[in-house]
Scaffold this motif. Structure first.
Motif, PDB file in Angstrom:
ATOM      1  N   GLN A 189       1.054  -1.335  -0.113  1.00 41.28           N
ATOM      2  CA  GLN A 189       0.105   0.333   0.225  1.00 41.28           C
ATOM      3  C   GLN A 189       0.629   1.540   0.165  1.00 41.28           C
ATOM      4  O   GLN A 189       0.191   2.274  -0.736  1.00 41.28           O
ATOM      5  CB  GLN A 189      -0.998   0.010   1.180  1.00 41.28           C
ATOM      6  CG  GLN A 189      -2.012  -1.331   1.189  1.00 41.28           C
ATOM      7  CD  GLN A 189      -2.874  -1.294   2.645  1.00 41.28           C
ATOM      8  OE1 GLN A 189      -1.947  -0.627   3.636  1.00 41.28           O
ATOM      9  NE2 GLN A 189      -3.816  -1.780   2.119  1.00 41.28           N
TER      10      GLN A 189
ATOM     11  N   ARG B 150       2.523   1.403  -3.618  1.00 41.91           N
ATOM     12  CA  ARG B 150       1.015   2.314  -3.637  1.00 41.91           C
ATOM     13  C   ARG B 150       1.125   3.435  -4.063  1.00 41.91           C
ATOM     14  O   ARG B 150       0.894   4.799  -4.339  1.00 41.91           O
ATOM     15  CB  ARG B 150      -0.239   1.415  -4.000  1.00 41.91           C
ATOM     16  CG  ARG B 150       0.091   0.407  -4.618  1.00 41.91           C
ATOM     17  CD  ARG B 150      -1.804  -0.083  -4.576  1.00 41.91           C
ATOM     18  NE  ARG B 150      -1.576  -1.687  -5.499  1.00 41.91           N
ATOM     19  CZ  ARG B 150      -1.685  -2.116  -6.642  1.00 41.91           C
ATOM     20  NH1 ARG B 150      -1.836  -0.961  -7.266  1.00 41.91           N
ATOM     21  NH2 ARG B 150      -1.833  -2.962  -7.187  1.00 41.91           N
ATOM     22  N   LYS B 151       1.133   4.007  -3.045  1.00 43.88           N
ATOM     23  CA  LYS B 151       0.893   5.500  -2.693  1.00 43.88           C
ATOM     24  C   LYS B 151       2.344   5.976  -3.321  1.00 43.88           C
ATOM     25  O   LYS B 151       1.680   7.399  -4.187  1.00 43.88           O
ATOM     26  CB  LYS B 151       0.370   6.055  -0.807  1.00 43.88           C
ATOM     27  CG  LYS B 151       0.218   7.483  -0.909  1.00 43.88           C
ATOM     28  CD  LYS B 151       0.159   7.398   0.741  1.00 43.88           C
ATOM     29  CE  LYS B 151       0.877   8.410   1.267  1.00 43.88           C
ATOM     30  NZ  LYS B 151       1.666   8.439   2.602  1.00 43.88           N
TER      31      LYS B 151
ATOM     32  N   GLY C 188       1.851   6.274  -6.587  1.00 43.50           N
ATOM     33  CA  GLY C 188       0.347   7.381  -7.040  1.00 43.50           C
ATOM     34  C   GLY C 188      -0.738   6.497  -7.922  1.00 43.50           C
ATOM     35  O   GLY C 188      -1.149   6.834  -8.819  1.00 43.50           O
ATOM     36  N   TRP C 189      -0.029   4.681  -7.391  1.00 42.65           N
ATOM     37  CA  TRP C 189      -0.964   3.788  -8.377  1.00 42.65           C
ATOM     38  C   TRP C 189      -1.969   3.538  -7.921  1.00 42.65           C
ATOM     39  O   TRP C 189      -2.224   3.900  -6.386  1.00 42.65           O
ATOM     40  CB  TRP C 189      -0.205   2.910  -8.350  1.00 42.65           C
ATOM     41  CG  TRP C 189       0.923   2.590  -9.483  1.00 42.65           C
ATOM     42  CD1 TRP C 189       1.451   3.986 -10.558  1.00 42.65           C
ATOM     43  CD2 TRP C 189       2.010   1.969 -10.386  1.00 42.65           C
ATOM     44  NE1 TRP C 189       2.628   3.849 -11.125  1.00 42.65           N
ATOM     45  CE2 TRP C 189       2.661   2.654 -11.016  1.00 42.65           C
ATOM     46  CE3 TRP C 189       2.498   0.243  -9.509  1.00 42.65           C
ATOM     47  CZ2 TRP C 189       4.047   1.452 -11.869  1.00 42.65           C
ATOM     48  CZ3 TRP C 189       3.387  -0.460  -9.984  1.00 42.65           C
ATOM     49  CH2 TRP C 189       4.346   0.667 -10.743  1.00 42.65           C
ATOM     50  N   LYS C 190      -2.950   3.407  -8.436  1.00 41.87           N
ATOM     51  CA  LYS C 190      -4.483   3.298  -7.826  1.00 41.87           C
ATOM     52  C   LYS C 190      -4.333   1.605  -7.546  1.00 41.87           C
ATOM     53  O   LYS C 190      -3.717   1.040  -8.208  1.00 41.87           O
ATOM     54  CB  LYS C 190      -5.895   3.209  -9.026  1.00 41.87           C
ATOM     55  CG  LYS C 190      -5.719   5.218  -9.646  1.00 41.87           C
ATOM     56  CD  LYS C 190      -6.818   5.210 -10.040  1.00 41.87           C
ATOM     57  CE  LYS C 190      -6.840   6.929 -10.450  1.00 41.87           C
ATOM     58  NZ  LYS C 190      -6.284   7.560 -10.678  1.00 41.87           N
ATOM     59  N   ALA C 191      -5.631   1.315  -6.628  1.00 40.53           N
ATOM     60  CA  ALA C 191      -5.793   0.297  -6.355  1.00 40.53           C
ATOM     61  C   ALA C 191      -5.648  -1.225  -7.477  1.00 40.53           C
ATOM     62  O   ALA C 191      -5.106  -2.226  -7.365  1.00 40.53           O
ATOM     63  CB  ALA C 191      -7.053  -0.048  -5.475  1.00 40.53           C
ATOM     64  N   GLY C 192      -6.614  -0.548  -8.997  1.00 44.05           N
ATOM     65  CA  GLY C 192      -6.925  -1.660 -10.146  1.00 44.05           C
ATOM     66  C   GLY C 192      -5.777  -1.993 -10.701  1.00 44.05           C
ATOM     67  O   GLY C 192      -5.254  -2.271 -11.484  1.00 44.05           O
ATOM     68  N   GLU C 193      -4.808  -0.851 -10.318  1.00 45.19           N
ATOM     69  CA  GLU C 193      -3.073  -1.208 -11.234  1.00 45.19           C
ATOM     70  C   GLU C 193      -2.548  -2.092 -10.857  1.00 45.19           C
ATOM     71  O   GLU C 193      -2.178  -2.205 -10.024  1.00 45.19           O
ATOM     72  CB  GLU C 193      -2.615   0.520 -11.369  1.00 45.19           C
ATOM     73  CG  GLU C 193      -3.264   1.036 -11.885  1.00 45.19           C
ATOM     74  CD  GLU C 193      -2.472   2.734 -12.066  1.00 45.19           C
ATOM     75  OE1 GLU C 193      -1.993   3.552 -12.905  1.00 45.19           O
ATOM     76  OE2 GLU C 193      -3.029   3.646 -10.871  1.00 45.19           O
TER      77      GLU C 193
END
Length: 128
Positions: free
Chosen positions: A74, A77-78, A81-86
């Motif tokens: 997590q 991802r933050k 700058g990636w969203k959960a679906g990427e």
């Protein structure tokens, strides 16, 4: 039968007695309590891009050892700058993908390299 070993006539001792069961239960409860305690220590995690994944400007971070690896995912991802679906694939030492419920502490103790937990990340599956 000739040559076969003689049967043992001894009886095996009882392993579970009332006193032993209580001691075993207490030992299990103590182990669970130790596991529940948060480890305040920090672990140095080094992120390394693989393939076409973007390279981070800063790649060394200190992360609380008691966190699950899911928290590392997590955090990454933050930072990216990636969203959960990427798609985001993570590996330890270019070798295996850790389970999200592994603790950072256990991974560090088992797979640290030069005092760092090396986490490789990619946008595509790089290793099985």
């Amino acid at each position: 039968m000739a040559g076969s070993p003689e049967p043992h006539n001894r009886s095996l001792p009882s392993v579970w007695t009332a006193g032993d069961a209580a001691a075993n239960i207490q030992e299990a409860l103590d182990a669970l309590e130790t596991y529940r305690k948060k480890d305040p220590n920090k672990v140095v995690v080094r992120f390394k891009a693989v393939g076409n994944a973007p390279i981070m400007k800063q790649n060394l971070y200190k992360i609380t050892a008691s966190n699950r690896f899911q928290a590392v995912i997590q955090f990454l991802r933050k930072e990216l700058g990636w969203k959960a679906g990427e798609p985001l694939f993570t590996y330890i030492n270019l070798a295996f993908a850790p389970a999200p419920d592994d603790t950072v502490s256990n991974l560090f103790k088992s797979f640290a390299t030069e005092g760092h937990l090396i986490v490789n990340y990619s946008t595509t599956a790089a290793w099985g």
